[in-house]
Design a protein around this motif. Sequence first.
Motif, PDB file in Angstrom:
ATOM      1  N   VAL A 118     -37.481 -12.024  10.559  1.00 49.90           N
ATOM      2  CA  VAL A 118     -37.047 -10.792   9.891  1.00 49.90           C
ATOM      3  C   VAL A 118     -35.659 -10.449  10.414  1.00 49.90           C
ATOM      4  O   VAL A 118     -35.453 -10.367  11.625  1.00 49.90           O
ATOM      5  N   GLN A 119     -34.708 -10.246   9.525  1.00 51.80           N
ATOM      6  CA  GLN A 119     -33.334  -9.985   9.919  1.00 51.80           C
ATOM      7  C   GLN A 119     -32.741  -8.850   9.099  1.00 51.80           C
ATOM      8  O   GLN A 119     -32.692  -8.936   7.875  1.00 51.80           O
ATOM      9  N   GLU A 120     -32.273  -7.807   9.806  1.00 50.39           N
ATOM     10  CA  GLU A 120     -31.632  -6.685   9.133  1.00 50.39           C
ATOM     11  C   GLU A 120     -30.118  -6.882   9.080  1.00 50.39           C
ATOM     12  O   GLU A 120     -29.539  -7.549   9.944  1.00 50.39           O
ATOM     13  N   SER A 121     -29.491  -6.244   8.108  1.00 51.27           N
ATOM     14  CA  SER A 121     -28.037  -6.198   8.032  1.00 51.27           C
ATOM     15  C   SER A 121     -27.626  -5.005   7.194  1.00 51.27           C
ATOM     16  O   SER A 121     -28.472  -4.386   6.525  1.00 51.27           O
ATOM     17  N   GLY A 122     -26.362  -4.665   7.251  1.00 56.00           N
ATOM     18  CA  GLY A 122     -25.824  -3.630   6.387  1.00 56.00           C
ATOM     19  C   GLY A 122     -25.518  -2.299   7.043  1.00 56.00           C
ATOM     20  O   GLY A 122     -25.027  -1.383   6.384  1.00 56.00           O
ATOM     21  N   GLY A 123     -25.807  -2.183   8.315  1.00 55.80           N
ATOM     22  CA  GLY A 123     -25.506  -0.931   8.992  1.00 55.80           C
ATOM     23  C   GLY A 123     -24.006  -0.714   9.136  1.00 55.80           C
ATOM     24  O   GLY A 123     -23.202  -1.609   8.854  1.00 55.80           O
ATOM     25  N   GLY A 124     -23.635   0.480   9.558  1.00 52.96           N
ATOM     26  CA  GLY A 124     -22.236   0.791   9.747  1.00 52.96           C
ATOM     27  C   GLY A 124     -22.025   2.253  10.043  1.00 52.96           C
ATOM     28  O   GLY A 124     -22.992   3.002  10.256  1.00 52.96           O
ATOM     29  N   SER A 125     -20.765   2.654  10.040  1.00 59.14           N
ATOM     30  CA  SER A 125     -20.391   4.045  10.290  1.00 59.14           C
ATOM     31  C   SER A 125     -19.820   4.643   9.016  1.00 59.14           C
ATOM     32  O   SER A 125     -18.902   4.076   8.427  1.00 59.14           O
ATOM     33  N   VAL A 126     -20.381   5.773   8.594  1.00 53.33           N
ATOM     34  CA  VAL A 126     -19.946   6.444   7.378  1.00 53.33           C
ATOM     35  C   VAL A 126     -19.833   7.935   7.618  1.00 53.33           C
ATOM     36  O   VAL A 126     -20.307   8.457   8.635  1.00 53.33           O
ATOM     37  N   GLN A 127     -19.237   8.618   6.656  1.00 57.68           N
ATOM     38  CA  GLN A 127     -19.159  10.074   6.682  1.00 57.68           C
ATOM     39  C   GLN A 127     -20.395  10.654   5.999  1.00 57.68           C
ATOM     40  O   GLN A 127     -21.020  10.003   5.150  1.00 57.68           O
ATOM     41  N   ALA A 128     -20.721  11.874   6.348  1.00 60.08           N
ATOM     42  CA  ALA A 128     -21.828  12.575   5.695  1.00 60.08           C
ATOM     43  C   ALA A 128     -21.588  12.615   4.187  1.00 60.08           C
ATOM     44  O   ALA A 128     -20.455  12.832   3.735  1.00 60.08           O
ATOM     45  N   GLY A 129     -22.668  12.381   3.426  1.00 60.92           N
ATOM     46  CA  GLY A 129     -22.565  12.362   1.977  1.00 60.92           C
ATOM     47  C   GLY A 129     -22.356  10.980   1.379  1.00 60.92           C
ATOM     48  O   GLY A 129     -22.544  10.797   0.169  1.00 60.92           O
ATOM     49  N   GLU A 130     -21.975  10.029   2.214  1.00 64.56           N
ATOM     50  CA  GLU A 130     -21.747   8.668   1.726  1.00 64.56           C
ATOM     51  C   GLU A 130     -23.044   7.872   1.708  1.00 64.56           C
ATOM     52  O   GLU A 130     -24.105   8.373   2.054  1.00 64.56           O
ATOM     53  N   SER A 131     -22.913   6.617   1.277  1.00 59.03           N
ATOM     54  CA  SER A 131     -24.094   5.766   1.097  1.00 59.03           C
ATOM     55  C   SER A 131     -23.954   4.468   1.886  1.00 59.03           C
ATOM     56  O   SER A 131     -22.847   4.014   2.191  1.00 59.03           O
ATOM     57  N   LEU A 132     -25.099   3.885   2.186  1.00 59.23           N
ATOM     58  CA  LEU A 132     -25.184   2.553   2.769  1.00 59.23           C
ATOM     59  C   LEU A 132     -26.399   1.855   2.174  1.00 59.23           C
ATOM     60  O   LEU A 132     -27.380   2.523   1.812  1.00 59.23           O
ATOM     61  N   ARG A 133     -26.335   0.534   2.109  1.00 58.01           N
ATOM     62  CA  ARG A 133     -27.506  -0.230   1.723  1.00 58.01           C
ATOM     63  C   ARG A 133     -27.841  -1.222   2.820  1.00 58.01           C
ATOM     64  O   ARG A 133     -27.023  -2.072   3.172  1.00 58.01           O
ATOM     65  N   LEU A 134     -29.030  -1.082   3.356  1.00 59.56           N
ATOM     66  CA  LEU A 134     -29.513  -2.003   4.372  1.00 59.56           C
ATOM     67  C   LEU A 134     -30.315  -3.125   3.711  1.00 59.56           C
ATOM     68  O   LEU A 134     -30.994  -2.898   2.709  1.00 59.56           O
ATOM     69  N   SER A 135     -30.223  -4.291   4.307  1.00 60.86           N
ATOM     70  CA  SER A 135     -30.956  -5.452   3.801  1.00 60.86           C
ATOM     71  C   SER A 135     -31.893  -5.973   4.880  1.00 60.86           C
ATOM     72  O   SER A 135     -31.532  -6.005   6.057  1.00 60.86           O
TER      73      SER A 135
END
Length: 125
Positions: A4-21
């Motif tokens: 099992v391997q996660e990816s897609g994290g990061g640093s964003v501003q409030a209100g923005e979006s991210l997609r984790l895999s």
Amino acid sequence: QGQVQESGGGSVQAGESLRLSCTISSGYIYSSRCVGWFRQVLGKEREGVAALGTSGWPSSYADSVKGRFTISQDDAKMTVYLQMNTLKPEDTAMYYCAARVCSNNWRLASGYTNWGQGTQVTVSS
């Protein structure tokens, strides 16, 4: 390399979006298990965020993310996604993906047998 391997994290501003895999390398695990997303802040317990069964078990969400996060799957890629919209600073955590035999107790971290290494999500105000 784990199954099992996660990816897609990061640093964003409030209100923005991210997609984790969450990519699962074992076809047996992918097709026969429920996959859950958890998050953990240092010093706190691991919190169940969302889960689904790749063979049809219904999706479930924590109240804190309902309406903002969406869990989905891509069978061809053996990947489970966590689309996170309208992110808040309180969503900041290490996010983990894990697999288990499907159960109504999807929030119980101890029931999961296959864990990834985690991906960090940081949301600043």
